[in-house]
Design an enzyme around this catalytic site. Structure first.
Site, PDB file in Angstrom:
ATOM      1  CG  HIS A 272      -6.156  -6.174  12.683  1.00  0.00           C
ATOM      2  ND1 HIS A 272      -5.193  -6.491  13.027  1.00  0.00           N
ATOM      3  CD2 HIS A 272      -6.718  -6.948  11.415  1.00  0.00           C
ATOM      4  CE1 HIS A 272      -4.599  -7.417  12.372  1.00  0.00           C
ATOM      5  NE2 HIS A 272      -5.270  -7.428  11.315  1.00  0.00           N
ATOM      6  CG  ASP A 323     -11.271  -9.434   5.470  1.00  0.00           C
ATOM      7  OD1 ASP A 323     -10.854  -9.785   4.233  1.00  0.00           O
ATOM      8  OD2 ASP A 323     -11.210 -10.066   6.422  1.00  0.00           O
TER       9      ASP A 323
END
Ligand code: ACO
Length: 389
Positions: A272, A323
């Site tokens: 991320h 996700d």
């Protein structure tokens, strides 16, 4: 301009927002000052939408008011209804949503106004219609219409009902509602930024949302959840002969992940830009994936995911993002893999629309600079002389 650009605008503060905040080092996320850990599993997606779009958690009466607006806003217009079958036959789910939201704008009674009141009404309609568009699209590609929504169920329950065609269990609805809350907003993520750039030209809310939808589609952003599931399925298919033995599956996952990393591939659902530790949303999604694995009696995808998480951390030091476990949760809930990113859009619609309203309320054109890296001092020559060079 002599400064070097930040690649991918990393660490650049591109906007001010009162909607959400991330502490990437501590792995914390806040919606309007509320810690996501205090909201997840406690508020409905409708309450979350009120918090983002209307500044505060609703009272019971305010929530009833929003629910009535959402109910009234669900109806799709004539243009959308007339086009959905053809679109479903020709476009993939995210392409279709981009087209359908664009068509819906033509029929929105507030389409020509960016006033605060008009924006608030459009924002509610967009949140109300997005799950219906996904369900209508999904049914159309099977030559059918979705089952009737149940006014007694909220957005989460009706979405599961219309996508799977069966009445979801109360706990399934709670879990899916929590997923929608967890995905609703996330500071200056790529799709929200795209939506704000569009809105900052004083373009309309639907245009901003279409820009956001096109941006969410990519696999480095919202498209990653679908790719996570495809990776799990590919590994299972490769090892079809041995897939029933959990220890063998775990070895197969370890080998497949190591091999992909050795080839320099990115594993979707990991890493991320902002979080340097566990994404707080992943903590909740991992727990929900485990619960569904236990309750469905099919632990395969949860075990595979856990093993993948261990190997990626050991080899790359990367944590799962939102996700990663969302993929197995949606799979266990019976949602088709190619609708995972559309599910993300159902939720993020609350955040996109709130950001567009925030942008319009205090607007300045978003227009950064660029570093020029091309040729200089070129000399123009007439067209007929160019091939002689
Ligand atoms: N798998 C393997 N390696 C990775 C991964 C991954 N998922 N993510 C980052 N890395 C590696 C990169 O290869 C790079 O290594 P290098 O320095 O040796 O070249 C390093 O980590 C930094 O990666 P960047 O891509 O430069 O990091 P950036 O901040 O630009 O990207 C992103 C963040 C796009 C999320 C990235 O981690 C990624 O591509 N992840 C996979 C896609 C994904 O899951 N996207 C969803 C993100 S959450 C969301 O949008 C809802």
């Amino acid at each position: 301009m002599t400064d070097k650009p930040s690649r991918g605008l990393a660490d650049v503060i591109a906007a001010s927002t009162a909607l959400s905040d991330i502490d990437g080092k501590a792995g914390r996320l806040f919606y309007r000052g509320y810690d996501i850990h205090d909201l997840a599993g406690k508020i409905s997606f409708e309450e979350c939408t009120h918090l983002l779009q209307r500044d505060r958690l609703p009272t019971r009466a305010q929530l009833d008011g929003l629910a009535a607006e959402l109910e009234a806003g669900r109806r799709l217009g004539r243009l959308v209804e007339g086009a959905v079958d053809e679109i479903a036959a020709q476009q993939s789910p995210m392409e279709a949503l981009r087209s359908l939201v664009s068509l819906a704008s033509a029929e929105d009674p507030d389409k020509d106004s960016n006033s605060a009141d008009a924006n608030q009404r459009k924002a509610a309609r967009l949140v109300a219609q997005q799950p219906i568009l996904v369900a209508r699209y999904h049914a159309a590609r099977g030559g059918a219409r979705p089952v009737e929504a149940d006014p007694g169920l909220g957005i989460a329950g009706n979405f599961l009902l219309q996508i799977t065609g069966r009445r979801p269990a109360p706990r399934e609805i709670e879990i899916f509602d929590e997923c929608l809350v967890l995905h609703a907003d996330h500071t200056m993520n790529a799709s929200t930024f795209a939506g704000r750039v569009c809105a900052a030209t004083l373009s309309d809310m639907h245009s901003g949302v279409v820009a956001a939808l096109g941006t969410l589609k990519g696999s480095l952003h919202g498209g990653a959840n679908e790719q996570v599931m495809r990776t799990l399925l590919e590994i299972l298919e490769d090892r079809a002969a041995v897939q029933k033995d959990p220890r063998v599956i775990e070895d197969a996952v370890g080998a497949a992940v190591s091999e992909r990393l050795r080839r320099g591939e990115k594993l979707m659902g990991f890493g991320h830009r902002v979080y340097k530790t566990e994404d707080p949303r992943a903590t909740h999604l991992r727990r929900m994936a485990e619960e569904l694995a236990n309750s469905t009696g099919d632990e395969t995808y949860f075990r595979m995911s856990k093993r993948m998480e261990e190997v990626v951390f050991a080899e790359k030091g990367l944590y799962p993002n939102v996700d990663f476990y969302a993929a197995s949760v949606y799979h266990y809930l019976g949602i088709p893999t190619d609708l995972f990113t559309p599910v993300f859009s159902v939720s993020r619609m609350a955040g996109w629309t709130a950001h567009i309203m925030e942008q319009h309320a205090d607007n300045r054109l978003i227009r950064p600079d660029s570093e020029y890296i091309g040729e200089r001092d070129q000399k123009w020559v007439p067209i007929d002389e160019r091939e002689k060079e």
